[in-house]
Design a protein around this motif. Structure first.
Motif, PDB file in Angstrom:
ATOM      1  N   ASN A  69       0.848  -1.194   0.000  1.00  0.00           N
ATOM      2  CA  ASN A  69       0.000   0.000   0.000  1.00  0.00           C
ATOM      3  C   ASN A  69       0.886   1.248   0.000  1.00  0.00           C
ATOM      4  O   ASN A  69       1.635   1.486   0.927  1.00  0.00           O
ATOM      5  N   ILE A  70       0.831   2.014  -1.098  1.00  0.00           N
ATOM      6  CA  ILE A  70       1.669   3.211  -1.180  1.00  0.00           C
ATOM      7  C   ILE A  70       0.812   4.470  -1.250  1.00  0.00           C
ATOM      8  O   ILE A  70      -0.284   4.464  -1.805  1.00  0.00           O
ATOM      9  N   HIS A  71       1.329   5.521  -0.636  1.00  0.00           N
ATOM     10  CA  HIS A  71       0.696   6.823  -0.738  1.00  0.00           C
ATOM     11  C   HIS A  71       1.522   7.662  -1.706  1.00  0.00           C
ATOM     12  O   HIS A  71       2.705   7.908  -1.472  1.00  0.00           O
ATOM     13  N   LEU A  72       0.885   8.067  -2.795  1.00  0.00           N
ATOM     14  CA  LEU A  72       1.533   8.929  -3.784  1.00  0.00           C
ATOM     15  C   LEU A  72       1.031  10.348  -3.547  1.00  0.00           C
ATOM     16  O   LEU A  72      -0.170  10.588  -3.634  1.00  0.00           O
ATOM     17  N   ASN A  73       1.952  11.235  -3.208  1.00  0.00           N
ATOM     18  CA  ASN A  73       1.558  12.620  -2.902  1.00  0.00           C
ATOM     19  C   ASN A  73       2.287  13.603  -3.811  1.00  0.00           C
ATOM     20  O   ASN A  73       3.505  13.496  -3.998  1.00  0.00           O
TER      21      ASN A  73
END
Lengths: 535, 535
Positions: A457-461
């Motif tokens: 699970n990655i958060h791309l910001n």
């Protein structure tokens, strides 16, 4: 215990008070006075309908009248159980229930109802259903997709006053609570009894148990304790027609028929309101260790993760990934000394939690010796006490806030098969660069990737001083198409809410969406629950 | 590692080859030649309709004709894909698919279909639906409630030929398989890659992954790795109308809409046929330890369990309970030397599984020192090698077979809140004694309690030389009423099948049963899937 023998020597980390980047109980009110860190940068919160002009109020729904309010007052007899903006002006009182904590979404409800037991919920929900009043259930209002606030004038049914711990069995670890119990309160209660809540997340100080379950929250303990679909043993919920579904089992196993409660886990309140939850809670770990290290490539990150699973096995409780850019943002914001001296493209934070500190230390040291010796990891530190643990975690937990200081952030919460997890960040960076959109004087100030590596699970910001069409058009639907090609999920743990309603087809095929709509139709045939949201 | 310092000294256990009480692949055929250990003792297997004369064939369902067979032959072109008892005599070939391994249930199907991919399943199921032919999906046929065999002449769709491992990701541990893969094969494949299947149970040599999921099997690894609702990440299933539901996600997290696959976990094949499963698998533990001990009371058993959870924490992988009577039966059958010298009313088996044998040994010894020192445990032994581990497990796993030698067994698989778990066995014993039904020359030869203490799951067995009305009337519905009073479950891990269809109301309230019937109606409006069974 022997001193570490590897090249990886613990270093003294600058002591500091424990950082808290989490929305606490009081956070919501603070946000109302501070419009700088989220939402349309530099402005007060716009209405959701300004942000999404395609949304139109469904004229099938009734408008609130004095007669409705009278019914609610007769039904919820306690003081403070109703905020009535129909028969009087209550804008200020209603405002915290109309907007989310990120100040991205804002509705125009005129009434907030705070029932205190399942019978009250049943009565008011049946009344809304009979009278075609649209409804939004609301817990701690700490969601990230605008799920917990109205879009137009939906009735807000807030669970805050249902805050009783109903029972706890110390032998089995089974906790039964009202849905409105704040998760930090549940966790504190459990810790007094040697257990922990099986979920941890940034918003624990305001998020409620019912909201956790409705949103199928993931968070920081997922890697160790798994999904709520496995941990929730029972649910009490009220269906739109007022039916009380009492499925509040306190049993680990019950194979007697369809497991209907599962439908409510992740339904985001669209088929009923969760009023009670039975959940199995693990023992509290006596020992916690945290290590932070730098790696030269994503290939090495994957190797380190595989080794961590192999060598740390049952004590591994977190494996978090942070890229170089994320750490630069935190450094710029906090100005703290960085844990490692060199610069690396990737950093990982590993946590172990176990019943024997000495054993866990040994395992962690052996693991670190191995990954350093094999040059999987380039450099690293191990926290020596609770302060250092908090300091290391701050380099992970502080990312969101640090990025937020740029102004606004385009945020994506994505599941991607592990081997491709970071490729998205690189591809996004390349794409924005090729369009000349990244730089200190450009619309986007960077492309940041971080997240729960252990859960894929990655958060791309993408931080921006202000939201501009060029960046948005470069990102969407491109990001969603990228995810679709990799069979990923466009919402790993945040849900759909209003923000992602229109993008579900990138993660679910037509058949699945059709089958989901059947379920919605079955439980909420009039469509009063959370219109404008979800599937 | 230091030698154990507690009073609990490991003793040499008699070495023997590893006992196997599990139905293996060949077990089914053996059963057909041996009618002594289950079913109506001393007789060949009766038809289910003789056992349950209230069951009547539903005349809405068509009878099989040559035309139907022709369609199936055109659709399933491979040799051996059809056992055709319609156009010719195939009784012997059909028999293994008509009766269950316990030889308790027997149907009269005239056709067995063995599709080899999801498209074939879709075509034949749609055809059955269009032509009102009743269907029973069948996996390894190792169920315990008569769920996997027909009652009348339902078409059997057997998944055995769908036996491919589709993919495995060594980093994430995510396995995707055809539903017909035998769980032992999955486990062996996984072990070659350093992982294990998250479920273990007696029938692993014949049970299939799809059947595990359809039955929501529990088994021996449940305490450690939890429920299939948490571990299954995706399902591919065919709905009765032939719709292929492709929800075969390989993601740990995917919060985009209702989690429909959950409905299929434990649905026992009543709303569709599972054809593929995606499941997250844990790392294989390098070290396994087993201890066996005697205790003076159920109160002490509970204390021991609480201490085991507290001190063994993350490495505890089994906590099994066996009463004195269960161990006497095993002793009588095997004539092996008993692990402990004294007699105790209760025995427990504890297993630890971890990534470091030395650490696990230390934890186990410390735990044992504590429980012996505090006189929670009266006496105990620790296995010193794999043979001893198998020998100790045989005192738990051998119970069912040992009891079976009496003739028949009244079996109940129950979930009960832990504090009352054993009370049921005592109350049952008192009840049968008061009616003069227990004794060496009486209809019942004992009342035996054992099971998965860690999951609150007990197996209540009453061995009888032959089934007699007096015993049955003393037990039912009394046992179910007892369970209802304690908010327990009348089927913890075995499911409903045909055996418990009529007892669901003891574990589920009227509203829940009504809501379940809605789901059945939604997915299977013609009711072709498993009529006569489930809710």
């Amino acid at each position: 215990m022997a001193a570490p023998t590897s090249r990886l020597l613990p270093r003294a980390l600058r002591a500091s008070q424990k950082c808290s980047f989490r929305p606490q109980n009081t956070y919501l009110l603070q946000c109302l006075d501070d419009a700088s860190d989220q939402g349309e940068p530099g402005h007060d919160v716009k209405y959701t309908t300004d942000l999404m002009p395609h949304l139109k109020r469904d004229s099938r729904f009734g408008e609130l009248t004095k007669e409705h309010i009278d019914f609610f007052k007769q039904t919820l007899v306690d003081d403070n159980a109703i905020i009535d903006g129909v028969t009087k002006d209550a804008s200020n009182d209603l405002e915290p229930f109309n907007r989310d904590w990120m100040k991205k979404f804002r509705g125009r409800t005129k009434v907030v109802l705070k029932p205190k037991n399942v019978d009250e919920v049943s009565k008011i929900l049946k009344y809304c259903n009979d009278n075609m009043l649209a409804v939004v259930p609301q817990g701690g209002n700490s969601g990230l997709v605008g799920g917990s606030v109205p879009v137009f004038d939906e009735v807000v049914i807030n669970l805050t006053r249902m805050n009783k711990i109903r029972s706890f069995d110390e032998v089995s670890g089974i906790l039964v609570v009202d849905a409105g119990v704040i998760m930090e309160n549940a966790d504190n209660f459990l810790k007094e009894h040697g257990h922990v809540y099986p979920l941890d997340l940034g918003a624990k100080g305001s998020a409620q148990v019912g909201g956790n379950v409705a949103a199928n929250a993931g968070g920081l303990r997922f890697l160790r304790y798994g999904s709520l679909h496995g941990n929730v043993l029972g649910i009490e919920a009220v269906l739109p027609d007022g039916t009380i579904m009492d499925d509040l089992s306190k049993l680990r196993k019950n194979n007697t028929g369809y497991d209907l409660k599962q439908l409510f886990i992740g339904a985001e309140g669209t088929i009923g309101i969760i009023t009670g939850v039975s959940i199995v809670c693990p023992q509290q770990s006596k020992a916690v260790n945290v290590a932070y290290f730098g790696l030269e490539s994503y290939e090495k990150v994957q190797q380190a993760f595989k080794e961590a699973k192999r060598q740390l096995g049952e004590v591994l409780s977190a494996f978090e990934l942070m890229d170089a850019e994320s750490q630069k943002f935190v450094h710029k914001k906090t100005e703290k000394k960085r844990p490692l001296e060199g610069d690396y493209p990737f950093y990982c934070l590993i946590e172990t939690s176990g019943s024997n500190g000495e054993h866990d230390n040994e395992k962690l040291e052996k693991f670190l010796e191995h990954v350093m010796g094999e040059e999987i990891v380039a450099d690293g530190v191990v926290a020596q006490d609770d302060t250092q643990i908090a300091d290391l975690w701050a380099w992970r937990e502080g990312i969101t806030e640090a990025i937020g200081h740029v102004g606004g952030t385009y945020k994506y919460d994505l599941s991607i098969p592990l081997k491709d997890l970071y490729q998205l960040v690189e591809d996004t960076r390349a794409r924005l660069e090729s369009k000349g959109l990244i730089g200190d004087d450009k619309p986007a100030r960077g492309v940041v990737g971080f997240g729960h590596m252990g859960d894929g699970n990655i958060h791309l910001n993408i931080p921006v001083p202000k939201y501009v069409k060029e960046v948005e058009e470069a990102l969407e639907p491109w990001v969603y198409e990228w995810i679709q090609k990799k069979n990923g999920s466009i919402s790993a743990e945040h849900g759909l809410g209003v923000a992602k309603k229109n993008f579900i087809q990138y993660s679910r095929n037509e058949t699945m969406v059709k089958l989901m709509k059947q379920i919605k139709q079955l439980y909420d045939p009039k469509g009063i629950m959370m219109p404008y949201k979800y599937v």
